[in-house]
Every structure is written in structure tokens, then in C-alpha cells.
Design a protein around this motif. Structure first.
Motif, PDB file in Angstrom:
ATOM      1  N   SER A 259       1.021  -1.196  -0.114  1.00  0.00           N
ATOM      2  CA  SER A 259      -0.037  -0.152   0.164  1.00  0.00           C
ATOM      3  C   SER A 259       0.749   1.300  -0.013  1.00  0.00           C
ATOM      4  O   SER A 259       0.693   2.234  -0.842  1.00  0.00           O
TER       5      SER A 259
ATOM      6  N   TRP B 164       3.900   1.545  -0.896  1.00  0.00           N
ATOM      7  CA  TRP B 164       4.424   1.802  -2.606  1.00  0.00           C
ATOM      8  C   TRP B 164       3.599   2.244  -3.455  1.00  0.00           C
ATOM      9  O   TRP B 164       4.057   3.044  -4.150  1.00  0.00           O
ATOM     10  N   CYS B 165       2.419   1.820  -3.467  1.00  0.00           N
ATOM     11  CA  CYS B 165       1.246   2.281  -4.547  1.00  0.00           C
ATOM     12  C   CYS B 165       1.355   3.646  -4.351  1.00  0.00           C
ATOM     13  O   CYS B 165       1.038   4.485  -5.241  1.00  0.00           O
ATOM     14  N   ARG B 166       0.924   4.352  -3.035  1.00  0.00           N
ATOM     15  CA  ARG B 166       0.643   5.578  -2.777  1.00  0.00           C
ATOM     16  C   ARG B 166       1.973   6.389  -3.216  1.00  0.00           C
ATOM     17  O   ARG B 166       1.892   7.252  -3.455  1.00  0.00           O
TER      18      ARG B 166
END
Length: 276
Positions: free
Chosen positions: A74, A76-78
């Protein structure tokens, strides 16, 4: 006829589950077990089967550390779209795992003929078990155990991740043993070293298992043994992970060092006597 029976798959799955994350070499123990059951250790189908059932053990890691993994992914995605999130340790750690996987993948692809050929030998396993035990003993004895998981850096991840190459080239050295030993040399404490070994193993082992699936199926391993072996590996590995994390909170790695050394010596004796 399948190169490996369902009954053999149960035994090999249990061996894989117990040894994948303990620093004793799952590949080495699989090859020893295969040798004792009369299964050719250098057969392409058998090598593919051994790699594929690692996916069951990796699935156990994914389930056991699901909350940690979800948090890291999460972040990393943000961080891909939010500049502020890029300062978060979890975002950086995700990139470190990705980068640290590249060397072992490159070597694995380049050295595949050697890994499945001359290096897939029980003599290599025996020697690697003994040499690896010395490395682990020295790492645990000299490491200062003063750094926790939050103190890890990109350099730590690359060095620890790169050490997986030793286990890739020399079955018996142990992927978890190599990564934990390297982490201890970098002064990480035993729990941090163990958890880092788990996280760095996820992409490398998953990729290896999926890559080998076509060889395992195409070379003569039936679907049933693959499914059964992976399922057994998952269940046993989950219990092994829980036990190891509890064990390292209050124990050194000496027990594993002694076990590896004894196993290597016994294996040399069995090979010299022609039993294996």
C-alpha cells in the motif's frame, strides 16, 4: 507415469515446508530425500517439481505476514503518485526488495544449465552444508545484533538479497542461511535478520517456482503431485515460520550450525560408501 508419485510428493512437500525458512537448506534436504527414495536428483522434472513446491511455502509467508505485506504494498502504491509518501520507510523497503531480487534472477537465468546439471549434485550439497555452517557460526558470533528492522537500509537489502546467489549456485548452502548470516554480519538482530530473509525470499522463490512449472509438467510430473506437494508445503511451512520467529527471540543459531555440520558429514559418508 508421473516422475514423482503422490506419496512421494507428500514427503517432499513436508520436507520443503520444514526446511525452506530454517537455515538448513531446503534444496539440500529435498535432494537428500529424493536420493533416499531413489528419485534422480538431476532429472529436469524433479528439479522443476522441487522449485514449484516452494510456491506453497511462499504462500505460507504471504498469509503469515499478510498485514505487513499489505502495509508495504500500500505504501509503495501511494508513493508512486504522492511525493510525501516516498519518505516512508515502507515505500523505500518495497523498492529495496525489488532491486535486491534482480541479481539473483539474472544469475539464475544465466547459470540455469549449471544449476540443473553439475551443481545439482549431492557432493555439492554436502560440501555446501558444511561451509555454510561455518559462515553462519562466524556471523552469529561476530554480529553485534544491535540493529532492528526499522534500521535497515538499501545497502543492507542489496547485500542480503545478493547473498541468495550463494544458495542458488550451491544447493546446501541455504538461501535463508545465506541471507540471515549476511544480515547478522551487518549487525542486525536475529529477529530482524529472520524477517528480512522472509521478505526478500518472496519474489525470488515465487518467480522460480512459476518459471519451473512448465518444465515440471512438460518433463513428466503430473498435476496431482504438484498440487499435493505444494499444499503440504504450505501447511508445514506456516507452522515452521511461527516456530522460527519465536525461537530466534531467545536463542542463537548454534543448533542449526551443529545440525548442518552433522548432516554434511553424514551425507559425505553415505556418498563415499555408495549408499547414495
Amino acid at each position: 507415469m508421473s516422475a514423482i508419485s503422490v506419496g512421494q510428493a507428500v514427503v517432499l512437500g513436508a520436507v520443503e515446508g520444514v526446511t525452506e525458512f530454517l537455515p538448513v537448506s531446503s534444496t539440500g534436504h529435498l535432494k537428500i530425500t529424493e536420493g533416499l527414495m531413489g528419485i534422480p536428483v538431476d532429472d529436469h522434472a524433479v528439479v522443476g517439481f522441487s522449485a514449484f513446491i516452494q510456491v506453497g511455502a511462499i504462500a505460507a509467508v504471504l498469509v503469515y505476514f499478510s498485514k505487513d505485506i499489505a502495509r508495504i504494498v500500500s505504501a509503495w502504491c501511494r508513493g508512486l503518485t504522492d511525493r510525501e509518501e516516498r519518505h516512508h520507510h515502507d515505500y523505500r523497503f518495497a523498492w529495496w526488495v525489488i532491486c535486491a531480487t534482480i541479481p539473483v534472477v539474472a544469475v539464475g537465468l544465466a547459470a540455469k544449465p549449471l544449476i540443473e546439471g553439475p551443481l545439482a549434485s549431492l557432493w555439492v550439497v554436502a560440501g555446501s552444508l558444511i561451509v555454510g555452517s561455518g559462515v553462519m557460526w562466524a556471523a552469529d558470533r561476530t554480529g553485534r545484533h544491535k540493529r532492528g528492522e526499522d534500521d535497515t537500509s538499501f545497502k543492507d537489502a542489496m547485500l542480503v538479497g545478493g547473498s541468495q546467489i550463494l544458495a542458488l549456485l550451491f544447493p546446501g548452502f541455504s538461501r535463508s542461511g545465506a541471507t540471515m548470516s549476511t544480515a547478522l554480519m551487518l549487525d542486525l538482530d536475529r529477529v530482524a535478520a529472520t524477517r528480512l530473509s522472509f521478505f526478500l525470499g518472496i519474489p525470488a522463490l515465487t518467480g522460480a517456482g512459476l518459471y519451473e512449472l512448465k518444465d515440471a509438467l512438460g518433463a513428466g510430473v503430473g498435476t496431482a503431485p504438484l498440487v499435493v506437494g505444494s499444499a503440504v508445503s504450505f501447511v508445514v511451512a506456516y507452522a515452521s515460520i511461527a516456530w522460527l520467529l519465536k525461537f530466534v527471540t531467545s536463542h542463537s543459531f548454534n543448533a542449526f550450525v551443529v545440525y548442518r555440520l552433522a548432516t554434511g558429514v553424514v551425507l559425505f559418508g553415505l556418498l563415499a560408501a555408495g549408499v547414495l
